[in-house]
Structures are given as C-alpha cells and as structure tokens.
Motif scaffolding. Sequence first.
Motif, short mmCIF file in Angstrom:
data_model
loop_
_atom_site.label_atom_id
_atom_site.label_comp_id
_atom_site.label_asym_id
_atom_site.label_seq_id
_atom_site.Cartn_x
_atom_site.Cartn_y
_atom_site.Cartn_z
N ALA A 81 0.81 -1.22 0.00
CA ALA A 81 0.00 0.00 0.00
C ALA A 81 0.84 1.27 0.00
O ALA A 81 0.31 2.37 -0.13
CB ALA A 81 -0.94 0.00 1.21
N GLY A 82 2.16 1.13 0.19
CA GLY A 82 3.03 2.30 0.17
C GLY A 82 2.92 3.17 1.41
O GLY A 82 3.00 4.39 1.32
N ILE A 83 2.73 2.54 2.57
CA ILE A 83 2.64 3.30 3.82
C ILE A 83 3.77 2.86 4.75
O ILE A 83 4.44 1.86 4.50
CB ILE A 83 1.27 3.10 4.51
CG1 ILE A 83 0.98 1.62 4.75
CG2 ILE A 83 0.17 3.71 3.68
CD1 ILE A 83 -0.38 1.35 5.38
N ASN A 84 4.00 3.62 5.82
CA ASN A 84 5.10 3.36 6.74
C ASN A 84 4.94 1.98 7.38
O ASN A 84 4.01 1.76 8.15
CB ASN A 84 5.12 4.44 7.82
CG ASN A 84 6.34 4.33 8.72
OD1 ASN A 84 6.55 3.31 9.37
ND2 ASN A 84 7.14 5.38 8.75
N PRO A 85 5.85 1.03 7.07
CA PRO A 85 5.68 -0.34 7.57
C PRO A 85 5.72 -0.44 9.09
O PRO A 85 4.90 -1.13 9.69
CB PRO A 85 6.85 -1.10 6.93
CG PRO A 85 7.28 -0.25 5.78
CD PRO A 85 7.02 1.16 6.19
N LEU A 86 6.69 0.23 9.74
CA LEU A 86 6.84 0.12 11.18
C LEU A 86 5.61 0.66 11.92
O LEU A 86 5.06 0.00 12.80
CB LEU A 86 8.09 0.86 11.64
CG LEU A 86 8.35 0.85 13.16
CD1 LEU A 86 8.50 -0.57 13.67
CD2 LEU A 86 9.58 1.69 13.50
N ASP A 87 5.18 1.86 11.54
CA ASP A 87 4.01 2.44 12.20
C ASP A 87 2.77 1.59 11.98
O ASP A 87 1.95 1.41 12.90
CB ASP A 87 3.77 3.86 11.68
CG ASP A 87 4.78 4.86 12.21
OD1 ASP A 87 5.53 4.50 13.13
OD2 ASP A 87 4.85 5.99 11.68
N TYR A 88 2.62 1.08 10.77
CA TYR A 88 1.43 0.29 10.45
C TYR A 88 1.38 -0.99 11.26
O TYR A 88 0.32 -1.38 11.79
CB TYR A 88 1.39 -0.01 8.96
CG TYR A 88 0.11 -0.67 8.49
CD1 TYR A 88 -1.11 -0.02 8.60
CD2 TYR A 88 0.12 -1.95 7.94
CE1 TYR A 88 -2.29 -0.61 8.17
CE2 TYR A 88 -1.05 -2.55 7.50
CZ TYR A 88 -2.25 -1.88 7.62
OH TYR A 88 -3.40 -2.48 7.20
N VAL A 89 2.53 -1.66 11.39
CA VAL A 89 2.59 -2.89 12.19
C VAL A 89 2.30 -2.58 13.66
O VAL A 89 1.54 -3.30 14.32
CB VAL A 89 3.96 -3.57 12.04
CG1 VAL A 89 4.10 -4.72 13.03
CG2 VAL A 89 4.15 -4.08 10.62
N LEU A 90 2.89 -1.50 14.18
CA LEU A 90 2.67 -1.14 15.58
C LEU A 90 1.21 -0.78 15.85
O LEU A 90 0.68 -1.08 16.92
CB LEU A 90 3.58 0.04 15.96
CG LEU A 90 5.08 -0.27 16.05
CD1 LEU A 90 5.87 1.00 16.34
CD2 LEU A 90 5.35 -1.33 17.12
N ILE A 91 0.56 -0.14 14.89
CA ILE A 91 -0.86 0.18 15.05
C ILE A 91 -1.70 -1.10 15.10
O ILE A 91 -2.59 -1.25 15.94
CB ILE A 91 -1.35 1.10 13.90
CG1 ILE A 91 -0.77 2.51 14.08
CG2 ILE A 91 -2.87 1.16 13.86
CD1 ILE A 91 -1.06 3.44 12.92
N HIS A 92 -1.41 -2.04 14.22
CA HIS A 92 -2.16 -3.30 14.21
C HIS A 92 -2.00 -4.05 15.53
O HIS A 92 -2.97 -4.63 16.05
CB HIS A 92 -1.68 -4.19 13.06
CG HIS A 92 -2.56 -4.14 11.86
ND1 HIS A 92 -3.78 -4.80 11.79
CD2 HIS A 92 -2.42 -3.52 10.67
CE1 HIS A 92 -4.34 -4.58 10.61
NE2 HIS A 92 -3.53 -3.81 9.91
N LEU A 93 -0.79 -4.04 16.07
CA LEU A 93 -0.54 -4.81 17.29
C LEU A 93 -1.00 -4.09 18.55
O LEU A 93 -1.40 -4.72 19.53
CB LEU A 93 0.96 -5.13 17.41
CG LEU A 93 1.57 -5.97 16.28
CD1 LEU A 93 3.02 -6.27 16.58
CD2 LEU A 93 0.79 -7.26 16.08
#
Length: 512
Positions: A153-165
């Motif tokens: 999706a072209g978004i910040n991987p680290l932030d996105y993973v942290l949000i999911h968790l």
Amino acid sequence: FALTLPIGTPYYVIILGSIFGTLLVKYAFGGFGHNLFNPALFARIFVFLTFASSIVPHLGDASVVPSLTAGATITSAYSALGFKWLTASLAGLNVNMSQLWLGFYSGALGEPFALLILLLGIGLAARKVLNWRTPAFYIGTVAVTALIIALLAGINPLDYVLIHLGMGGLMFGAIFMLTDPVSSPTSPFGKAFIGVIAGLMTVLIRIQGKMPEGVMFAIAIANVFSPLIDRFASGMTNQKLTQKWLVIGSLLFVSLSLNGSIALVRVRGLGGSSSIDTSSLSSETSSEIPSSSEEPIIPFRVLSGSYASSACADEEYCPVQTQMVNVNLDEAFSILSIELSGTNTTGGSYRTKWNAQETAIVDYYETLSIAEIKAIDQNAIPAEAFVATVTVTSTRLLLAIQDALADVEVYTGSATSNAEPEYYDDQTTMVTVYVIDGVIASIALGGTVTTGGIYATIWNTNYPTIYEYYVGMTVVDFLALPAFPTDSDAFVAGLTYTSQRVYDAIVDALTL
C-alpha cells in the motif's frame, strides 16, 4: 468477561452475559474442561449482539463526557480515517504511538495497556503458565501480514505494524483469550496453528469486514476449528516437522496473499497510495457496527431542538408537523453529526422528493460551523440545503437546527505576541469561545499557537488540562480574574508566552 467491557456497561448486561457464558457456553457442554468455546469470549459476543446500545464507554450523562475520539472509539475512529485499516497515521485521534501502547485512552477495562499486557504474556510464558506458541504465532501472523500490506500500500511499515498490534483488543485476546487451555487445541502444533488462523481472520475482518475491529470474531472462528485441528494433528508425530511447518506456512501464505491482494485492490481502486489526503475519501466506515470495545462515538455535547409548522393555513388539510433534531458536537464544538426525528413532510410525492435530498442536506449542515448556521436567514436558505418543491420542510429543518443552537453564544478573539523577536515572527492565536447560559462551554483554537518542535509537544500534552481549566468557568468569573493566573492549570512552564496568548485571546473574545 468483565475486562472485555467498557466502564459504562450496565450491571444487568454484565450479569446476563455471565449467565450466558456460564450456563450455555460452559455447563451446557458438560462443565469445566468440556466446553468447546471460550465462555468469556462468547459472553462478550452475546452482549455485543443483544445489548450494543446499552454498552457505553462513560458514566453518567453523555452530554458532559469529553469526546472519546481517542477513547473507546479509537479503533472505529482509526478505521474511518480514510481507507479502512490502510493508513499508518494516527492524525485526528488525539493519541500518538507511545500513548497507544501505554494505554492513555479509554477502552474496555482490560484492553488499552498493550505494552503491559505483552510483558505479562512474556512473563506467563516464561513461567509456563501459558503456551508461548499461540500468542507468538497469532501476533507474528498479524505483524507479518501487516508488514506485507504496508509495503504493497506504500505506507510506513513500522508504524502500520505497531498500530495493528497495539490497537483494539489484539494483545488482550492473544494473551488471555486465545490461550484458554480448554477451548484451544492440545497439541503444540495445534496451538501454533490456531494462532495463524486467528491472525489471518483478524487482519481480514479489519481491512475488509464491516466492523472496525476483528479480534473478537477471529478468536471465535479459531475456537470453532480447534477440535478439527486436534483431530488433524493426532497423526503427526514429532518426526513429521516438515509436514507441520508446511501446513503452517501454507496458511500463512494464504493470509499474506489474501489480505495483501485485498489491500492492494482497495488502494488502487480508491485512487493510489493510502497516504493521500483522506478528506477526499469515502466515509464508508462511518456506519460500521462496533465490535470488541468499540462503541458508537459519544459526542462531547448534544444539543436538541425542534420546530413545528404547517404547509398551509388549513390545519385540517395540512396538519402541523414537527421536525426534531439532535446536534452532536465534539470538544471544539464542531458538528459531528445531526440526527433527525419527528415528521419531515406530509408524505406522498413530497416525501419521495425530500428523502432523495435529505442526506445531502444534512451532510451540508454538518460541514458548517455553529456561527454559520445561526447566521442563515430562513428566507435565503442556501441551495445546498433547499428543495424547491418542499419549501416548508427545508425551512422547518433549518429552524429546528437553529433552535437546537439558540442558546449557544459564539465569540471570537485573538492575541499576538512574540517570545523571541530575533528568531521568530509574531504569532497570532485565534480563539472561538462558545458560551451557554453564561458558562464557557467550549474553546476552539486557531492561528499559530506555538513555534513548533518541542514546544508543540509540550503544548499538546498540557492542552487538555488548560482546556478543562477554562471550560465550565462562568464568563463573569473569567473576566473577574485580575490577570493571567500563572499559579493555575492555565499556565504551562516553558510556554509562558503561549499560555498568556491564549488567555489574552479569550479575554479579547469575551470583552464586549
């Protein structure tokens, strides 16, 4: 069970949910050790499906509860930011990443403090109180799937993973729900496999389902598969490691492929990268059904009004019709939504014409400020809020909304100062002060508040306290202050000029 509910849940809901979980989920299958499903989880599903409107994230009157955009509704608010669960930004939630993981927001009693729950899980696994495989494979599946989605999706991987968790009930579900020894598989392979299934379903429901959260139903689905997994794994010995890992790897590949493909299709179908301006995106999630700890957004203030009128002088032919409205406001007194009730039209073709335009008209009013709505002349209603063939109904709605806002007085002011003229330009802070019955009901800031950087961080941290200091104070008491109260919560050490400027702007607004 109670830890999955927000603080405002009525006692009778808790009691009925406990009875359902104990009698129907546990003892109906033979009692402890024989139940197929997690009693606490299915009790939560039961009250969610039957008492959703009674489960509220506050105590007392909703009209005096601060906005819960960053509270019990944080997952609903996040999923409504633009692409559903496809953004790495927390903008607009009044919560940053560290606050998200440290539990600085309202939610179900056991869910917000994700970091502490994770540490507790590690400790319990180290002491062999729970099997590490289930939460590890569950969290790992969600993390890896979220990482692939972020890259696609072209978004910040680290932030996105942290949000999911860190968001919603994922950590609570991983450590305390999915690891239930009775409703989960008995074999080590099965405990890992159920984690992968739950991870797949959690992400799938989050990005594709109609609910803003997916943990509750994902774990329920995983529970359903537990007996089948045990039967499947019974023939696998420890020597068949390749076969076991092939099964787990295949399901993980399905999760990555399915969720990644859905995310990619949605992003491309809605106009490219999910990092684009979310203001132009569809609000498809605004009417989603809440799950887990997410409840309908509770407004900061609800103002009600009504207006009655008839389409003609002969009331026997044209009966009087009453339009009633609830105007829901956030902390800054911006309009969150307008709810209609009562009688809109006389029916027939008039109702058909009005119904075709009603949503668009309400949407238009929701974009306006309180001052803008109060300034509208009933004889010059804007075209966006007027249906030519249903004139009386259009006017009736405007007057009902204006009646709801009648007691709100709006004052604007500003103040300019400069802490260090040699380094910064003059800064002008603008305020809109909303007063009801002589009491400051809300304050909205505009213009330049701080110079940015560390000062902005300090200000954002302390502003809720400053807001609470002013809101609730009578105008008379405020104007009676001899000077800026540096010994009060209105003062922020290190931001002397900013604190003073806000105070001066309010003085400017309320000084007639």
